[in-house]
Motif scaffolding. Structure first.
Motif, PDB file in Angstrom:
ATOM      1  N   LEU A 132       0.859  -1.184   0.000  1.00  0.00           N
ATOM      2  CA  LEU A 132       0.000   0.000   0.000  1.00  0.00           C
ATOM      3  C   LEU A 132       0.891   1.227   0.000  1.00  0.00           C
ATOM      4  O   LEU A 132       1.792   1.352   0.834  1.00  0.00           O
ATOM      5  CB  LEU A 132      -0.913   0.007   1.230  1.00  0.00           C
ATOM      6  CG  LEU A 132      -1.871   1.193   1.364  1.00  0.00           C
ATOM      7  CD1 LEU A 132      -2.896   1.190   0.235  1.00  0.00           C
ATOM      8  CD2 LEU A 132      -2.580   1.159   2.721  1.00  0.00           C
ATOM      9  N   SER A 133       0.636   2.149  -0.931  1.00  0.00           N
ATOM     10  CA  SER A 133       1.487   3.328  -1.053  1.00  0.00           C
ATOM     11  C   SER A 133       0.975   4.460  -0.168  1.00  0.00           C
ATOM     12  O   SER A 133      -0.163   4.447   0.306  1.00  0.00           O
ATOM     13  CB  SER A 133       1.542   3.791  -2.508  1.00  0.00           C
ATOM     14  OG  SER A 133       0.349   4.479  -2.860  1.00  0.00           O
ATOM     15  N   GLU A 134       1.833   5.445   0.019  1.00  0.00           N
ATOM     16  CA  GLU A 134       1.437   6.642   0.748  1.00  0.00           C
ATOM     17  C   GLU A 134       0.459   7.456  -0.094  1.00  0.00           C
ATOM     18  O   GLU A 134       0.284   7.219  -1.289  1.00  0.00           O
ATOM     19  CB  GLU A 134       2.675   7.491   1.038  1.00  0.00           C
ATOM     20  CG  GLU A 134       3.354   8.006  -0.226  1.00  0.00           C
ATOM     21  CD  GLU A 134       4.561   8.858   0.058  1.00  0.00           C
ATOM     22  OE1 GLU A 134       4.588   9.521   1.113  1.00  0.00           O
ATOM     23  OE2 GLU A 134       5.489   8.867  -0.770  1.00  0.00           O
ATOM     24  N   GLY A 135      -0.159   8.444   0.534  1.00  0.00           N
ATOM     25  CA  GLY A 135      -1.057   9.334  -0.193  1.00  0.00           C
ATOM     26  C   GLY A 135      -2.437   9.376   0.422  1.00  0.00           C
ATOM     27  O   GLY A 135      -2.847   8.473   1.158  1.00  0.00           O
TER      28      GLY A 135
ATOM     29  N   ASP B 125      -4.555  12.246  -3.787  1.00  0.00           N
ATOM     30  CA  ASP B 125      -3.284  11.902  -4.415  1.00  0.00           C
ATOM     31  C   ASP B 125      -3.430  10.629  -5.249  1.00  0.00           C
ATOM     32  O   ASP B 125      -4.428   9.906  -5.145  1.00  0.00           O
ATOM     33  CB  ASP B 125      -2.202  11.694  -3.347  1.00  0.00           C
ATOM     34  CG  ASP B 125      -2.038  12.914  -2.454  1.00  0.00           C
ATOM     35  OD1 ASP B 125      -2.051  14.035  -2.997  1.00  0.00           O
ATOM     36  OD2 ASP B 125      -1.913  12.741  -1.228  1.00  0.00           O
ATOM     37  N   ASN B 126      -2.407  10.358  -6.041  1.00  0.00           N
ATOM     38  CA  ASN B 126      -2.317   9.063  -6.713  1.00  0.00           C
ATOM     39  C   ASN B 126      -1.895   8.016  -5.683  1.00  0.00           C
ATOM     40  O   ASN B 126      -0.827   8.131  -5.077  1.00  0.00           O
ATOM     41  CB  ASN B 126      -1.299   9.114  -7.852  1.00  0.00           C
ATOM     42  CG  ASN B 126      -1.786   9.954  -9.020  1.00  0.00           C
ATOM     43  OD1 ASN B 126      -2.971  10.266  -9.123  1.00  0.00           O
ATOM     44  ND2 ASN B 126      -0.880  10.321  -9.909  1.00  0.00           N
ATOM     45  N   VAL B 127      -2.746   7.022  -5.484  1.00  0.00           N
ATOM     46  CA  VAL B 127      -2.513   5.998  -4.462  1.00  0.00           C
ATOM     47  C   VAL B 127      -2.537   4.637  -5.142  1.00  0.00           C
ATOM     48  O   VAL B 127      -3.405   4.364  -5.984  1.00  0.00           O
ATOM     49  CB  VAL B 127      -3.577   6.066  -3.349  1.00  0.00           C
ATOM     50  CG1 VAL B 127      -3.331   4.985  -2.300  1.00  0.00           C
ATOM     51  CG2 VAL B 127      -3.576   7.437  -2.686  1.00  0.00           C
TER      52      VAL B 127
ATOM     53  N   VAL C 136       5.578   7.928 -17.258  1.00  0.00           N
ATOM     54  CA  VAL C 136       4.516   8.798 -16.732  1.00  0.00           C
ATOM     55  C   VAL C 136       4.447   8.720 -15.210  1.00  0.00           C
ATOM     56  O   VAL C 136       4.650   9.717 -14.512  1.00  0.00           O
ATOM     57  CB  VAL C 136       3.151   8.424 -17.360  1.00  0.00           C
ATOM     58  CG1 VAL C 136       2.060   9.345 -16.810  1.00  0.00           C
ATOM     59  CG2 VAL C 136       3.211   8.523 -18.877  1.00  0.00           C
ATOM     60  N   LEU C 137       4.185   7.545 -14.691  1.00  0.00           N
ATOM     61  CA  LEU C 137       4.057   7.363 -13.232  1.00  0.00           C
ATOM     62  C   LEU C 137       5.432   7.017 -12.669  1.00  0.00           C
ATOM     63  O   LEU C 137       5.694   5.894 -12.238  1.00  0.00           O
ATOM     64  CB  LEU C 137       3.035   6.264 -12.937  1.00  0.00           C
ATOM     65  CG  LEU C 137       1.650   6.469 -13.574  1.00  0.00           C
ATOM     66  CD1 LEU C 137       0.768   5.252 -13.354  1.00  0.00           C
ATOM     67  CD2 LEU C 137       0.977   7.717 -13.007  1.00  0.00           C
TER      68      LEU C 137
ATOM     69  N   THR D  53      -3.691  -2.057  -8.088  1.00  0.00           N
ATOM     70  CA  THR D  53      -4.768  -1.079  -8.242  1.00  0.00           C
ATOM     71  C   THR D  53      -4.180   0.322  -8.185  1.00  0.00           C
ATOM     72  O   THR D  53      -3.461   0.659  -7.235  1.00  0.00           O
ATOM     73  CB  THR D  53      -5.828  -1.250  -7.141  1.00  0.00           C
ATOM     74  OG1 THR D  53      -6.307  -2.605  -7.158  1.00  0.00           O
ATOM     75  CG2 THR D  53      -7.000  -0.315  -7.375  1.00  0.00           C
ATOM     76  N   LEU D  54      -4.482   1.116  -9.202  1.00  0.00           N
ATOM     77  CA  LEU D  54      -3.976   2.484  -9.295  1.00  0.00           C
ATOM     78  C   LEU D  54      -5.151   3.448  -9.199  1.00  0.00           C
ATOM     79  O   LEU D  54      -6.068   3.400 -10.026  1.00  0.00           O
ATOM     80  CB  LEU D  54      -3.241   2.703 -10.623  1.00  0.00           C
ATOM     81  CG  LEU D  54      -2.223   1.635 -11.052  1.00  0.00           C
ATOM     82  CD1 LEU D  54      -1.685   1.956 -12.441  1.00  0.00           C
ATOM     83  CD2 LEU D  54      -1.083   1.541 -10.048  1.00  0.00           C
ATOM     84  N   HIS D  55      -5.146   4.313  -8.193  1.00  0.00           N
ATOM     85  CA  HIS D  55      -6.149   5.370  -8.062  1.00  0.00           C
ATOM     86  C   HIS D  55      -5.508   6.660  -8.563  1.00  0.00           C
ATOM     87  O   HIS D  55      -4.611   7.209  -7.906  1.00  0.00           O
ATOM     88  CB  HIS D  55      -6.596   5.507  -6.606  1.00  0.00           C
ATOM     89  CG  HIS D  55      -7.199   4.254  -6.035  1.00  0.00           C
ATOM     90  ND1 HIS D  55      -8.547   3.973  -6.117  1.00  0.00           N
ATOM     91  CD2 HIS D  55      -6.631   3.198  -5.393  1.00  0.00           C
ATOM     92  CE1 HIS D  55      -8.789   2.806  -5.544  1.00  0.00           C
ATOM     93  NE2 HIS D  55      -7.647   2.316  -5.093  1.00  0.00           N
ATOM     94  N   LEU D  56      -5.966   7.145  -9.717  1.00  0.00           N
ATOM     95  CA  LEU D  56      -5.271   8.221 -10.419  1.00  0.00           C
ATOM     96  C   LEU D  56      -6.173   9.433 -10.616  1.00  0.00           C
ATOM     97  O   LEU D  56      -7.400   9.301 -10.753  1.00  0.00           O
ATOM     98  CB  LEU D  56      -4.802   7.731 -11.797  1.00  0.00           C
ATOM     99  CG  LEU D  56      -3.938   6.463 -11.831  1.00  0.00           C
ATOM    100  CD1 LEU D  56      -3.686   6.039 -13.267  1.00  0.00           C
ATOM    101  CD2 LEU D  56      -2.626   6.684 -11.092  1.00  0.00           C
ATOM    102  N   ASP D  57      -5.527  10.615 -10.650  1.00  0.00           N
ATOM    103  CA  ASP D  57      -6.265  11.802 -11.069  1.00  0.00           C
ATOM    104  C   ASP D  57      -6.402  11.789 -12.592  1.00  0.00           C
ATOM    105  O   ASP D  57      -5.792  10.968 -13.290  1.00  0.00           O
ATOM    106  CB  ASP D  57      -5.574  13.076 -10.583  1.00  0.00           C
ATOM    107  CG  ASP D  57      -4.130  13.189 -11.054  1.00  0.00           C
ATOM    108  OD1 ASP D  57      -3.857  12.848 -12.223  1.00  0.00           O
ATOM    109  OD2 ASP D  57      -3.270  13.606 -10.259  1.00  0.00           O
TER     110      ASP D  57
END
Length: 352
Positions: free
Chosen positions: A101-104, A109-111, A178-179, A120-124
């Motif tokens: 699990l990433s920070e954010g 934020d992108n998490v 990009v990421l 799983t990518l949560h992106l703007d």
């Protein structure tokens, strides 16, 4: 302006279940029926609290300290491309089973998260469009004041997820071009034995152990925590009141609030709270806490161990809080109350 009521479709709700756990086989503990299914439905767990009487803790306290497994997790800084390269990709994702699990801040934020091989990518909106990956809208559609966000799910265990395959190379390209920002991850390896050599060591992880913390005895006005049993026309309303009142009382015990203290004499002008019910007994409770990056499978195993070592006439509560991984930053939580003087009866509160 007209004061229309706000919709409650996307608000957190609490579901309450009262039932019996049934037969418990230590070699094959149940996973599909409640309350065990509720434990395994969580993705990531950050805190587990056990509330139990002091007399019970004196009996099983040594077992909790010595026999219960202490989870080990790591904090490490990685870019997304490191997940799909080299031995990390082969050993941890293709062959192994890890949680990441990433920070954010969820919804801002992108998490990123990884569970059972699914990234799983949560992106703007900007990051999503530049990455060129296939996803779907996230969150409440058309809600004012919120920016559009997207969620992308990638199953990295599929046979097609190999270097040289067109779809996989597109993912690698997005991660390299990009990421690209390295982020801090929480990392948990679910395998019982560590890999040697460990592919994570090259990224200099900070390893941590979630050891149990035991509170000082909490003096409380102990209410009757058994649910109503009279099956009359008012039973539904009585059980609703019971579920709300006992959940509130357990929450105050978790906070070690002075309002549940047996010596509390606050001015009723400042607080009118009283424990539920008409009769109380002075009692002392112990709170045992694990906090860190915990797996649902560890919580399941710990809960089963508690059931096996606690006498049937005793009670305890297991309170679990997840990370704020919802689209609006909300976290899942649940509380399991093993009832006293009952054969494996329980009350389960699920907040989601």
């Amino acid at each position: 302006m007209l004061d229309f009521p706000a919709g409650t479709k996307h608000e957190a709700k609490c579901n309450v279940t009262y039932g019996t756990m049934g037969h418990l086989d230590p070699k094959q503990p149940p996973v599909k029926r409640k309350p065990f299914a509720a434990i395994l439905n969580h993705s990531f767990v950050q805190k587990v609290d056990l509330i139990l009487p002091e007399e019970l803790y004196k009996i099983i306290g040594d077992s909790i300290s010595t026999e219960f497994v202490k989870p080990i997790y790591s904090r490490v800084i990685l870019p997304l491309k490191a997940l799909v390269e080299g031995e990390f990709f082969n050993e941890y994702i293709k062959k192994g089973n890890i949680l990441m699990l990433s920070e954010g801040r969820a919804g801002v934020d992108n998490v990123y998260s990884l569970k059972e091989g699914i990234l799983t990518l949560h992106l703007d909106k900007e990051s999503y469009e530049r990455a060129g990956l296939v996803g779907k809208p996230e969150g409440v559609k058309g809600k004012r004041g919120t920016k559009p966000r997207w969620v992308v799910e990638i199953n990295l265990r599929l046979p097609s997820m190999l270097h040289g395959k067109k779809g996989f190379d597109r993912i690698v390209y997005a991660f390299k071009n990009v990421l690209t920002t390295p982020v801090t991850w929480l990392f948990h390896d679910l395998r019982p034995t560590a890999i040697t050599p460990d592919p994570l060591d090259g990224h200099f992880p900070a390893k941590k152990t979630a050891s149990p913390r035991v509170s000082q005895p909490i003096k409380v006005k102990m209410p009757v925590i058994k649910p109503p049993t009279d099956a009359d026309s008012l039973y539904g309303a009585d059980f609703d009141d019971y579920a709300i009142d006992v959940q509130e009382w357990l929450s105050l015990v978790l906070l070690e609030s002075p309002r549940v203290n047996s010596d509390d004499n606050i001015d009723p002008f400042l607080s009118r709270y009283v424990p539920p019910g008409d009769s109380f007994t002075n009692s002392k409770l112990i709170k045992v806490t694990w906090q860190g990056f915990l797996s649902p499978s560890w919580v399941h195993k710990t809960f089963v161990q508690m059931l096996l070592c606690v006498p049937q006439d005793e009670w305890f509560a297991c309170c679990v809080v997840g990370f704020g991984d919802g689209p609006l930053g909300e976290s899942k939580a649940y509380t399991i109350l093993k009832l006293p003087d009952a054969t494996k009866e329980f009350v389960l509160w699920e907040v989601a």
